[in-house]
Scaffold this motif. Structure first.
Motif, short mmCIF file in Angstrom:
data_model
loop_
_atom_site.label_atom_id
_atom_site.label_comp_id
_atom_site.label_asym_id
_atom_site.label_seq_id
_atom_site.Cartn_x
_atom_site.Cartn_y
_atom_site.Cartn_z
N LEU A 23 -4.27 21.79 40.65
CA LEU A 23 -3.59 23.00 40.18
C LEU A 23 -2.12 23.02 40.59
CD1 LEU A 23 -6.47 23.82 39.58
CD2 LEU A 23 -6.00 26.07 40.58
N ALA A 24 -1.32 23.68 39.78
CA ALA A 24 0.07 23.95 40.15
C ALA A 24 0.34 25.42 39.85
CB ALA A 24 1.03 23.06 39.37
N TYR A 25 1.08 26.05 40.74
CA TYR A 25 1.50 27.44 40.55
C TYR A 25 3.00 27.42 40.26
CZ TYR A 25 2.25 32.42 41.59
OH TYR A 25 2.58 33.75 41.53
N VAL A 26 3.37 27.86 39.06
CA VAL A 26 4.78 27.88 38.65
C VAL A 26 5.31 29.28 38.88
CG1 VAL A 26 6.40 27.39 36.79
CG2 VAL A 26 4.22 26.14 36.91
N VAL A 27 6.37 29.38 39.70
CA VAL A 27 6.75 30.69 40.21
C VAL A 27 8.25 30.73 40.51
CG1 VAL A 27 6.24 30.03 42.59
CG2 VAL A 27 6.10 32.44 41.94
N ALA A 28 8.80 31.93 40.50
CA ALA A 28 10.19 32.16 40.93
C ALA A 28 10.29 33.59 41.43
CB ALA A 28 11.17 31.93 39.77
N HIS A 29 11.39 33.89 42.08
CA HIS A 29 11.67 35.23 42.59
C HIS A 29 10.59 35.69 43.58
CE1 HIS A 29 15.28 36.21 40.43
NE2 HIS A 29 14.73 35.85 39.28
N ASN A 49 3.91 49.74 40.41
CA ASN A 49 3.89 48.28 40.53
C ASN A 49 4.68 47.78 41.74
OD1 ASN A 49 2.78 45.89 39.36
ND2 ASN A 49 4.83 45.31 38.66
N PHE A 50 4.89 48.63 42.72
CA PHE A 50 5.57 48.21 43.95
C PHE A 50 5.10 49.12 45.07
CE2 PHE A 50 8.72 47.30 47.07
CZ PHE A 50 9.28 46.08 46.73
N ALA A 51 4.54 48.53 46.12
CA ALA A 51 4.00 49.33 47.21
C ALA A 51 5.14 49.86 48.09
CB ALA A 51 3.04 48.49 48.06
N PRO A 52 5.24 51.18 48.27
CA PRO A 52 6.30 51.73 49.12
C PRO A 52 5.94 51.59 50.59
CG PRO A 52 4.91 53.49 48.33
CD PRO A 52 4.37 52.22 47.71
N LYS A 53 6.90 51.84 51.46
CA LYS A 53 6.60 51.92 52.87
C LYS A 53 5.66 53.10 53.10
CE LYS A 53 10.85 49.73 54.45
NZ LYS A 53 12.11 49.86 55.23
N PRO A 54 4.71 52.99 54.04
CA PRO A 54 3.72 54.05 54.24
C PRO A 54 4.37 55.42 54.44
CG PRO A 54 3.15 52.11 55.53
CD PRO A 54 4.50 51.84 54.96
N GLY A 55 3.81 56.42 53.72
CA GLY A 55 4.29 57.78 53.86
C GLY A 55 5.55 58.10 53.08
N THR A 56 6.05 57.12 52.30
CA THR A 56 7.31 57.34 51.58
C THR A 56 7.11 58.17 50.32
OG1 THR A 56 8.09 55.17 52.35
CG2 THR A 56 9.28 56.17 50.52
N VAL A 80 5.22 39.14 42.75
CA VAL A 80 5.19 37.68 42.75
C VAL A 80 4.58 37.17 44.05
CG1 VAL A 80 6.64 35.61 42.78
CG2 VAL A 80 7.10 37.44 41.13
N ARG A 81 5.00 37.74 45.17
CA ARG A 81 4.45 37.32 46.46
C ARG A 81 2.96 37.59 46.53
NH1 ARG A 81 8.93 40.18 48.39
NH2 ARG A 81 7.61 41.79 49.33
N ASP A 82 2.53 38.73 45.99
CA ASP A 82 1.11 39.07 46.03
C ASP A 82 0.29 38.08 45.19
OD1 ASP A 82 1.76 41.21 47.61
OD2 ASP A 82 1.56 42.72 46.04
N ARG A 83 0.81 37.71 44.03
CA ARG A 83 0.07 36.77 43.17
C ARG A 83 -0.03 35.40 43.84
NH1 ARG A 83 3.20 38.60 37.59
NH2 ARG A 83 2.47 40.76 37.67
N ARG A 84 1.00 35.00 44.54
CA ARG A 84 0.96 33.73 45.27
C ARG A 84 -0.19 33.72 46.28
NH1 ARG A 84 4.99 29.90 46.42
NH2 ARG A 84 6.65 31.33 45.80
#
Length: 332
Positions: free
Chosen positions: A176-182, A142-149, A188-192
């Protein structure tokens, strides 16, 4: 082991086979050895075995937040795959604390685990590099690493946001409203980005407001719900995409139960996790489901592939797709 061998009247090698390769020992002899083990209270020293071999029969799983059912599902999937491979799963919960995460990584490193599955919320490049420099394989969830890591298993989180917003748009919601934090959390950034893409695709007829909730808990949802309830009816959004389901449940409680603002009649709500609380809330939550169990299984498969292939291994990324689950808070 020498004491067990003497008590059972067998060789040290026979005791070792009973513990590690029982098929090589006759049932009668194996039973005699087990009785000696039980009588003497013998427990083999796994730490000593790990020092001798460089690893043991365990895999460490380090999760960001075990209160979130996505991570619980990851653990279930990883455990199923680990048991099928003859391995044990050791679980650690960091509560989204990077310092605690580093402590658990070091603990599993010292325990000589076969490898580690890590599901962080923030960039963990330093911890990954430290583990790999010690010969410890690691797979990210659930978190993309730096390439080749390292290898990784991801959900298409951008599509999570897109599915949630697109469903509201397709059911006639235009404010629409997007309710978000962090926003420092990669998912979270990807969903935004996905939410924004769906709104942009819909054209000028659909507007998007972004609301910073300050956090992802039910309590933060209550605060957002109270703020929305104080608005004039014409200033209310008619559709909410909420980045976390606990947050969504708090908002729904304040709007629907306390303020009498109908969900979904006046405001439809879609969550982005399909947490276990989604279906049992006062207004069952429409949510985008994340395939946590499959993620855990895939992560174990990648880890075992890396262990087996050694220097021939090439890091891979597996991306799994989400699915919209429609309930009362945003019906078709």
């Amino acid at each position: 082991m020498q004491d067990v061998a003497k008590a059972a009247g067998v060789s040290l090698g026979t005791v070792s086979n009973v513990l590690n390769h029982p098929a090589k020992v006759s049932p009668v002899t194996a039973q005699r050895v087990r009785e000696a083990i039980s009588r003497l209270g013998f427990v083999r020293n796994d730490a000593a075995r790990s020092l001798a071999s460089g690893s043991n029969d365990s895999v460490g799983l380090v999760l960001a937040d075990i209160e979130n059912s996505l991570f619980i599902d990851m653990a279930h999937g990883a455990q199923e795959a680990a048991r099928a491979a003859g391995l044990n799963l050791l679980l650690a919960n960091t509560t989204c604390d990077m310092g605690l995460q580093d402590e658990y990584l070091d603990l599993f490193d010292e325990a000589r685990v076969t490898g580690v599955l890590l599901a962080p919320m923030e960039d963990s490049t330093d911890g990954i590099a430290r583990m790999r420099s010690h010969g410890r394989q690691i797979v990210l969830l659930n978190f993309a690493p730096k390439p080749g890591t390292c290898c990784s298993v991801l959900v298409n989180n951008e599509h999570v946001g897109y599915l949630a917003a697109r469903h509201l748009i397709d059911t006639g919601r235009t404010r629409l409203a997007y309710v978000v934090a962090h926003d420092d959390y990669q998912p979270v950034r990807d969903r935004r980005r996905g939410v924004r893409a769906a709104v942009e695709e819909a054209g000028a007829r659909v507007t998007l407001e972004e609301i910073d909730s300050g956090g992802l808990t039910t309590a933060h949802g209550h605060l957002v719900g109270k703020d929305l309830a104080r608005r004039k009816p014409g200033d209310l959004p008619d559709g909410l995409v909420v980045v976390a389901d606990e947050l969504a449940n708090g908002i729904i409680h304040e709007l629907h139960t306390v303020a009498g603002i109908g969900v979904p009649d006046q405001i439809a709500v879609v969550g982005c996790e399909n947490n276990r609380t989604a279906g049992s809330a006062a207004v069952p939550l429409t949510a985008v489901d994340l395939p946590g169990r499959a993620m855990g299984q895939e992560a174990m498969r990648l880890l075992m592939d890396e262990v087996a292939s050694g220097e021939q291994h090439r890091h891979a990324t597996v991306v799994l797709e989400p699915e919209l689950i429609i309930r009362t808070s945003a019906p078709r």
